[in-house]
Write an enzyme that holds these catalytic residues in place. Structure first.
Site, PDB file in Angstrom:
ATOM      1  CE1 TYR A 138      -3.549  -2.582   0.655  1.00 17.27           C
ATOM      2  CE2 TYR A 138      -4.617  -0.553   1.301  1.00 17.27           C
ATOM      3  CZ  TYR A 138      -4.699  -1.869   0.938  1.00 17.27           C
ATOM      4  OH  TYR A 138      -5.919  -2.471   0.849  1.00 17.27           O
ATOM      5  CE  LYS A 189       1.812 -17.531  -2.708  1.00 14.79           C
ATOM      6  NZ  LYS A 189       0.945 -18.720  -2.800  1.00 14.79           N
ATOM      7  CG  ASP A 221      -2.054 -20.145  -1.368  1.00 12.91           C
ATOM      8  OD1 ASP A 221      -1.490 -20.121  -0.252  1.00 12.91           O
ATOM      9  OD2 ASP A 221      -1.610 -20.810  -2.334  1.00 12.91           O
ATOM     10  CG  ASP A 245      -8.128  -4.692   1.706  1.00 10.88           C
ATOM     11  OD1 ASP A 245      -9.086  -4.226   2.348  1.00 10.88           O
ATOM     12  OD2 ASP A 245      -8.045  -4.636   0.461  1.00 10.88           O
ATOM     13  CG  ASP A 249     -13.709  -6.963   2.351  1.00  6.99           C
ATOM     14  OD1 ASP A 249     -13.456  -6.243   3.337  1.00  6.99           O
ATOM     15  OD2 ASP A 249     -14.202  -6.531   1.291  1.00  6.99           O
TER      16      ASP A 249
HETATM   17  C1  IPM Z   1     -10.465  -1.159   4.003  1.00  7.95           C
HETATM   18  C2  IPM Z   1     -10.695  -0.584   2.646  1.00  7.95           C
HETATM   19  C3  IPM Z   1      -9.557   0.363   2.300  1.00  7.95           C
HETATM   20  C4  IPM Z   1      -8.284  -0.454   2.298  1.00  7.95           C
HETATM   21  C5  IPM Z   1      -9.715   1.136   0.996  1.00  7.95           C
HETATM   22  C6  IPM Z   1     -11.012   1.886   0.949  1.00  7.95           C
HETATM   23  C7  IPM Z   1      -8.547   2.048   0.749  1.00  7.95           C
HETATM   24  O1  IPM Z   1     -10.859  -1.595   1.708  1.00  7.95           O
HETATM   25  O2  IPM Z   1     -10.402  -0.392   4.987  1.00  7.95           O
HETATM   26  O3  IPM Z   1     -10.381  -2.390   4.127  1.00  7.95           O
HETATM   27  O4  IPM Z   1      -7.938  -1.069   1.286  1.00  7.95           O
HETATM   28  O5  IPM Z   1      -7.605  -0.468   3.328  1.00  7.95           O
HETATM   29 MG    MG Z   2     -10.952  -3.538   2.550  1.00  8.36          MG
END
Ligand code: IPM
Ligand code: MG
Length: 354
Positions: A138, A189, A221, A245, A249
């Site tokens: 990032y 990884k 993975d 990240d 999710d």
């Molecule tokens: C998160 C989001 C952010 C990230 C984006 C919006 C920049 O996906 O907080 O997980 O990738 O960190």
């Molecule tokens: Mg995110």
């Protein structure tokens, strides 16, 4: 308690209003809470031509904690990268040195039926994902677009971690595991990436300071697969910015809805930014259908981690649990026989139960 409130874009303002309702209840009881509002993301761009305006930065630095809604919207998608809403988020994380991102994935028993996995696979699920938040691909330099020798355009980013960056998140991870079931899984990884080889080495070395914690390593993975195969094998997961990240999710869906998951991003002093892990959902903004629970639960995390007030944190979490138990459901978690409510009504329901 001086709290900077940055509602942001999309559903941000409506979900943050519900979290503010909860804080209003606490204020009325005598808790000294001072809220100051600022713009970030697209809202910052609209107000000041910058997704992280100087005035917001000042506000955030002066506050004890930051409550954030979400950033991003279709209108801003074609702006040059530095003006994009996401940059606001990345800059505030970096500027405040919020390297430790705690993303709990916990299943409320009432929502077992809302998960995309079978109830027996997810019931009792309680994972803490610790995502490093200020390094990795990032932020690693150099990054950019260039022409290669053939005149073709190529894009490049740099995955990069220093030993000290790995060490400080590892310490937070081991300490977190000590307060839980004492199992830590470090995700990398290392079979492909040098960054991960170092990551694994540093985490393994630090493990000696925490002999009670059982440390394991897993390739990312495989971790992605194990999370949907047998998620209950995990207690604490620690990983880098990008893997975290993605995995957070994924983990959120185990719990029924991404609308349920709060997060804390902390510096080394416990000062933090608290936000739902979901995005700004511009497709449903302003319709009073967004789930405010992740944002409300982020206030609970704020009480716990910045203000060291475990009792209030638990009261907020109990109020959420009660509202769910009594059948209140926003559309994302709604099921047959439950009370379908909007964003505001869910906020009212939690505030009343608090
Ligand atoms: C998160 C989001 C952010 C990230 C984006 C919006 C920049 O996906 O907080 O997980 O990738 O960190
Ligand atoms: Mg995110």
């Amino acid at each position: 308690m001086k709290i900077a409130v940055l509602p942001g874009d999309g559903i941000g303002p409506e979900i943050v209003s519900q979290a503010v309702k909860v804080m209003d209840v606490l204020s009325r009881e005598g808790m000294k809470i001072e809220l100051e509002y600022g713009d970030i993301g697209g809202a910052g761009y609209d107000a000041a031509g910058d997704p992280y305006p100087a005035i917001t930065s000042r506000l955030a630095k002066e506050a004890d904690a930051v409550l954030l809604g979400a950033v991003g919207g279709y209108r801003y998608d074609s702006l040059p990268r530095p003006m994009r809403p996401e940059q606001g988020l990345l800059r505030i994380r970096k500027e405040l040195n919020l390297f430790a991102n705690l993303r709990p994935a916990m299943l409320y028993p009432e929502l077992a039926g809302s998960s995309s996995l079978r109830p027996e696979v997810v019931s009792g699920l309680d994972i803490m994902i610790l995502r490093e938040l200020t390094g990795d691909i990032y932020f690693g330099q150099p990054k950019g677009l260039r022409k290669n020798d053939d005149g073709e355009r190529e894009g490049y980013d740099t995955m990069l971690y220093s030993e000290s960056e790995i060490a400080r998140i590892a310490h937070v991870a081991f300490k977190t595991a000590m307060k839980r079931k004492k199992r830590l899984c470090s995700v990398d990884k290392a079979n492909v990436l040098e960054t991960s080889v170092l990551w694994r080495e540093v985490v393994t070395a630090i493990a000696r300071d925490y002999p009670e914690v059982e440390l394991s390593h897993m390739y990312v993975d495989n971790a992605a697969m194990q999370l949907v195969r047998n998620p209950k094998q995990f207690d604490v997961i620690v990983t880098g910015n990008m893997f975290g990240d993605i995995l957070s999710d994924e983990a959120s869906m185990l719990t029924g809805s991404i609308g349920m998951l709060p997060s804390a991003s902390l510096d080394s002093q416990g000062k933090g930014l608290f936000e739902p892990i979901h995005g700004s959902a511009p497709d449903i903004a302003g319709q009073n259908v967004a789930n405010p629970l992740a944002t409300i639960l982020s206030v609970a995390m704020m009480m716990r981690h910045t203000f060291d007030d475990e009792a209030t944190a638990q009261r907020i979490e109990d109020a959420v649990r009660k509202a769910l138990f009594e059948g209140f459901r926003t559309p994302d978690i709604h099921q047959e026989g439950m009370k379908r409510v909007g964003t505001k009504e869910m906020g009212d329901a939690v505030a009343a139960r608090l």
